[in-house]
Design a protein around this motif. Structure first.
Motif, PDB file in Angstrom:
ATOM      1  N   SER A   1       0.833  -1.211   0.000  1.00  0.00           N
ATOM      2  CA  SER A   1       0.000   0.000   0.000  1.00  0.00           C
ATOM      3  C   SER A   1       0.863   1.254   0.000  1.00  0.00           C
ATOM      4  N   ALA A   2       1.944   1.241   0.761  1.00  0.00           N
ATOM      5  CA  ALA A   2       2.852   2.385   0.785  1.00  0.00           C
ATOM      6  C   ALA A   2       3.489   2.587  -0.592  1.00  0.00           C
ATOM      7  N   LEU A   3       3.864   1.493  -1.237  1.00  0.00           N
ATOM      8  CA  LEU A   3       4.404   1.593  -2.602  1.00  0.00           C
ATOM      9  C   LEU A   3       3.369   2.168  -3.561  1.00  0.00           C
ATOM     10  N   ALA A   4       2.112   1.779  -3.384  1.00  0.00           N
ATOM     11  CA  ALA A   4       1.046   2.315  -4.240  1.00  0.00           C
ATOM     12  C   ALA A   4       0.887   3.813  -4.026  1.00  0.00           C
ATOM     13  N   VAL A   5       1.047   4.269  -2.802  1.00  0.00           N
ATOM     14  CA  VAL A   5       0.964   5.707  -2.525  1.00  0.00           C
ATOM     15  C   VAL A   5       2.083   6.433  -3.258  1.00  0.00           C
ATOM     16  N   VAL A   6       3.280   5.895  -3.191  1.00  0.00           N
ATOM     17  CA  VAL A   6       4.413   6.523  -3.880  1.00  0.00           C
ATOM     18  C   VAL A   6       4.192   6.504  -5.393  1.00  0.00           C
ATOM     19  N   MET A   7       3.697   5.390  -5.919  1.00  0.00           N
ATOM     20  CA  MET A   7       3.484   5.262  -7.366  1.00  0.00           C
ATOM     21  C   MET A   7       2.387   6.197  -7.874  1.00  0.00           C
ATOM     22  N   THR A   8       1.491   6.599  -6.990  1.00  0.00           N
ATOM     23  CA  THR A   8       0.431   7.544  -7.394  1.00  0.00           C
ATOM     24  C   THR A   8       0.823   8.982  -7.082  1.00  0.00           C
ATOM     25  N   LEU A   9       2.116   9.182  -6.870  1.00  0.00           N
ATOM     26  CA  LEU A   9       2.630  10.513  -6.526  1.00  0.00           C
ATOM     27  C   LEU A   9       1.930  11.071  -5.278  1.00  0.00           C
ATOM     28  N   PHE A  10       1.702  10.182  -4.329  1.00  0.00           N
ATOM     29  CA  PHE A  10       1.140  10.487  -3.016  1.00  0.00           C
ATOM     30  C   PHE A  10      -0.333  10.869  -3.032  1.00  0.00           C
ATOM     31  N   ILE A  11      -0.979  10.795  -4.185  1.00  0.00           N
ATOM     32  CA  ILE A  11      -2.428  11.030  -4.241  1.00  0.00           C
ATOM     33  C   ILE A  11      -3.166   9.913  -3.507  1.00  0.00           C
ATOM     34  N   GLY A  12      -2.609   8.706  -3.554  1.00  0.00           N
ATOM     35  CA  GLY A  12      -3.219   7.569  -2.871  1.00  0.00           C
ATOM     36  C   GLY A  12      -3.338   7.766  -1.369  1.00  0.00           C
ATOM     37  N   ALA A  13      -2.507   8.635  -0.802  1.00  0.00           N
ATOM     38  CA  ALA A  13      -2.575   8.899   0.639  1.00  0.00           C
ATOM     39  C   ALA A  13      -3.913   9.510   1.036  1.00  0.00           C
TER      40      ALA A  13
END
Length: 147
Positions: free
Chosen positions: A36-48
């Motif tokens: 999930s943290a990797l997904a946040v980074v991959m979405t340019l932190f929009i996933g946060a």
């Protein structure tokens, strides 16, 4: 027609399963956190901004895909347990999705999770609520005697 192993005839398949399930759950939790943290980074932190939804999607995909691919999550494989269906076979992709959905519903409704834990602790086959409904169970992984 095969059925789940009888805990009275093959107790070694059920010994220690609850503790191993807990350890596997903690390992899977850590893996899902990293993914999930990797997904946040991959979405340019929009996933946060959508963390709970992102977490649920990653968890659902991780659990469904790993169970469908080997009848166990990576945490389960590490601890030496596997899920088996009512015919004592590995879970199919559809059963993996159903098992994951049942788990997710149980986590969302704490009373169902409490019922599930009580069932695991009190039943001979160590089945939680989702396992009872689907006819599945977690077993110690069988070893090939020829190895």
């Amino acid at each position: 027609m095969p059925t789940l192993p009888d805990p009275d005839l093959e107790p070694q398949l059920y010994t220690g399963v609850n503790g191993r399930r807990l350890i596997a759950w903690l390992i899977d939790l850590a893996i899902i956190l990293v993914l999930s943290a990797l997904a946040v980074v991959m979405t340019l932190f929009i996933g946060a901004f959508f963390w709970p939804v992102l977490w649920m999607i990653v968890s659902f995909c991780y659990r469904s895909l790993t169970i469908a691919g080997g009848s166990a999550t990576w945490g389960m494989r590490f601890t030496g347990i596997e899920l088996r269906n009512a015919d004592d076979g590995p879970l199919s992709p559809g059963q993996a999705v159903a098992h994951t959905l049942g788990y997710m519903i149980s986590i969302a409704l704490p009373v169902l999770q409490v019922i599930s834990v009580v069932l695991m602790l009190g039943s001979a086959r160590k089945q939680g609520l989702t396992d009872r409904i689907l006819g599945t169970t977690a077993l110690n992984r069988r070893r090939d005697p020829g190895l």
